[in-house]
Design an enzyme around this catalytic site. Structure first.
Site, PDB file in Angstrom:
ATOM      1  N   ASP A 152      21.608  53.743 -20.936  1.00 20.78           N
ATOM      2  CA  ASP A 152      22.232  52.437 -21.147  1.00 20.78           C
ATOM      3  C   ASP A 152      23.412  52.238 -20.202  1.00 20.78           C
ATOM      4  O   ASP A 152      23.928  53.183 -19.614  1.00 20.78           O
ATOM      5  CB  ASP A 152      22.754  52.348 -22.589  1.00 20.78           C
ATOM      6  CG  ASP A 152      21.764  51.643 -23.503  1.00 20.78           C
ATOM      7  OD1 ASP A 152      20.738  51.174 -23.004  1.00 20.78           O
ATOM      8  OD2 ASP A 152      22.037  51.572 -24.706  1.00 20.78           O
ATOM      9  N   LYS A 208      21.792  46.786 -20.183  1.00 23.33           N
ATOM     10  CA  LYS A 208      21.685  45.355 -20.454  1.00 23.33           C
ATOM     11  C   LYS A 208      23.059  44.731 -20.419  1.00 23.33           C
ATOM     12  O   LYS A 208      24.029  45.344 -20.818  1.00 23.33           O
ATOM     13  CB  LYS A 208      21.081  45.125 -21.851  1.00 23.33           C
ATOM     14  CG  LYS A 208      19.637  45.546 -21.953  1.00 23.33           C
ATOM     15  CD  LYS A 208      18.991  44.951 -23.174  1.00 23.33           C
ATOM     16  CE  LYS A 208      19.529  45.505 -24.455  1.00 23.33           C
ATOM     17  NZ  LYS A 208      19.063  46.817 -24.802  1.00 23.33           N
ATOM     18  N   MET A 229      32.594  44.322 -29.807  1.00 22.24           N
ATOM     19  CA  MET A 229      32.076  43.147 -29.101  1.00 22.24           C
ATOM     20  C   MET A 229      32.873  41.896 -29.472  1.00 22.24           C
ATOM     21  O   MET A 229      32.298  40.807 -29.632  1.00 22.24           O
ATOM     22  CB  MET A 229      30.573  42.960 -29.410  1.00 22.24           C
ATOM     23  CG  MET A 229      29.748  44.104 -28.847  1.00 22.24           C
ATOM     24  SD  MET A 229      28.038  44.100 -29.377  1.00 22.24           S
ATOM     25  CE  MET A 229      28.124  45.065 -30.869  1.00 22.24           C
TER      26      MET A 229
HETATM   27  C1  SAM Z   1      26.508  47.440 -28.129  1.00 24.54           C
HETATM   28  S1  SAM Z   1      27.984  48.110 -28.789  1.00 24.54           S
HETATM   29  C2  SAM Z   1      27.593  49.823 -28.721  1.00 24.54           C
HETATM   30  C3  SAM Z   1      28.454  50.666 -29.618  1.00 24.54           C
HETATM   31  C4  SAM Z   1      28.142  52.139 -29.518  1.00 24.54           C
HETATM   32  N1  SAM Z   1      26.807  52.429 -29.999  1.00 24.54           N
HETATM   33  C5  SAM Z   1      29.151  53.000 -30.242  1.00 24.54           C
HETATM   34  O1  SAM Z   1      28.820  53.618 -31.263  1.00 24.54           O
HETATM   35  O2  SAM Z   1      30.273  53.099 -29.746  1.00 24.54           O
HETATM   36  C6  SAM Z   1      29.089  47.883 -27.435  1.00 24.54           C
HETATM   37  C7  SAM Z   1      30.514  47.715 -27.881  1.00 24.54           C
HETATM   38  O3  SAM Z   1      31.058  48.951 -28.280  1.00 24.54           O
HETATM   39  C8  SAM Z   1      32.428  48.990 -27.954  1.00 24.54           C
HETATM   40  N2  SAM Z   1      32.650  50.114 -27.020  1.00 24.54           N
HETATM   41  C9  SAM Z   1      31.727  50.967 -26.575  1.00 24.54           C
HETATM   42  N3  SAM Z   1      32.274  51.916 -25.795  1.00 24.54           N
HETATM   43  C10 SAM Z   1      33.599  51.635 -25.748  1.00 24.54           C
HETATM   44  C11 SAM Z   1      34.705  52.241 -25.125  1.00 24.54           C
HETATM   45  N4  SAM Z   1      34.578  53.346 -24.369  1.00 24.54           N
HETATM   46  N5  SAM Z   1      35.925  51.694 -25.300  1.00 24.54           N
HETATM   47  C12 SAM Z   1      36.090  50.600 -26.059  1.00 24.54           C
HETATM   48  N6  SAM Z   1      35.072  49.964 -26.678  1.00 24.54           N
HETATM   49  C13 SAM Z   1      33.848  50.490 -26.535  1.00 24.54           C
HETATM   50  C14 SAM Z   1      32.789  47.643 -27.346  1.00 24.54           C
HETATM   51  O4  SAM Z   1      33.224  46.788 -28.395  1.00 24.54           O
HETATM   52  C15 SAM Z   1      31.452  47.210 -26.796  1.00 24.54           C
HETATM   53  O5  SAM Z   1      31.388  45.834 -26.629  1.00 24.54           O
END
Ligand code: SAM
Length: 242
Positions: free
Chosen positions: A33, A55, A166
């Site tokens: 991803d 994506k 998000m």
């Molecule tokens: C589609 S979701 C995936 C979440 C992921 N599966 C998780 O458990 O962290 C994507 C969102 O996760 C958050 N996110 C993911 N990685 C991040 C990071 N390193 N720092 C801050 N927010 C993060 C943000 O809000 C981003 O828009």
């Protein structure tokens, strides 16, 4: 012949589980991803084929083709790793892929990862629960499966921390609705961008100012008393608006 849905954690490869690191080393093919940190890819078997299915936020149209890709790879390779940022089952569509693989009769296993929902606030020194400040935590996405916005009015509870994924593009509505729902305008807020990467940055302030925060995704928004906790990490750039 097995597809492993593997959580890569939120950033630096140091946060991989031992099981995830082992499977990356054994993989014949890795389907990755967008949010997977590049440092994680150092653990991948150098002979493995890498397929990038990253994506853009909000793009749900290609999920079906990813499901089909995983099924077809499972018929050609022994060990297929589907690598996702954070945890595969926390807003990661891991459940959808698991169901599609089961329906196709493909053996599948899931490896948890540290979710940004908990590890993101922690990276900025924010405990999502704290005795006397927060008796629990609500984790929510700011948008639904079809791009519809979450209604935050019913989520306003001064006894709970709110962790929003998000949410950057909805921050004005989030603040307005939480205040409408009963939270005070001065409720502390922190936004942690790119947690556990070299670009990590934290912005803090009051709920009424959230719309004016200069922040970009990926980021975690934390609302509640815990958001005002002092920074633990010295190497990180911190912006305070309070
Ligand atoms: C589609 S979701 C995936 C979440 C992921 N599966 C998780 O458990 O962290 C994507 C969102 O996760 C958050 N996110 C993911 N990685 C991040 C990071 N390193 N720092 C801050 N927010 C993060 C943000 O809000 C981003 O828009």
């Amino acid at each position: 012949m097995t597809v492993y849905l593997v959580g890569a954690g939120p950033g630096d490869a140091d946060l991989l589980t031992v099981r995830a690191a082992r499977l990356l080393g054994e993989a014949d093919v890795v389907v990755r991803d967008r949010l997977v940190d590049e440092s994680v890819m150092d653990f991948v078997n150098p002979e493995a084929q890498i397929v990038d299915v990253g994506k853009a936020p909000g793009d749900s149209s290609s999920q079906e083709s990813i499901n089909e890709l995983l099924v077809s790879l499972a018929h050609r390779y022994e060990t297929v790793v589907r690598l996702k940022g954070g945890d595969p089952f926390v807003f990661g569509r891991g459940g959808e892929e698991l169901l599609a693989l089961h329906e196709a009769g493909v053996a599948c296993d899931v490896v948890p990862g540290l979710s940004s929902a908990l590890a993101g606030p922690l990276a900025a020194g924010i405990p999502v629960t704290h005795r006397g400040v927060s008796r629990g935590v609500t984790i929510v996405s700011a948008r639904g499966a079809h791009g519809d916005a979450t209604d935050f009015r019913s989520l306003a509870n001064p006894e709970l921390s709110l962790v929003i994924l998000m949410g950057v593009e909805y921050r004005r509505t989030i603040a307005l609705q939480l205040i409408e729902g009963g939270l005070s305008a001065g409720t502390p807020v922190a936004v942690v961008e790119q947690a556990w990467t070299g670009q990590q940055r934290t912005t803090r302030g009051a709920l009424e100012d959230l719309a004016n925060f200069d922040v970009r995704p990926p980021a975690i928004i934390v609302v509640g008393g815990v958001a005002s906790f002092a920074l633990r990490s010295l190497h990180l750039f911190d912006v305070a608006l309070l």
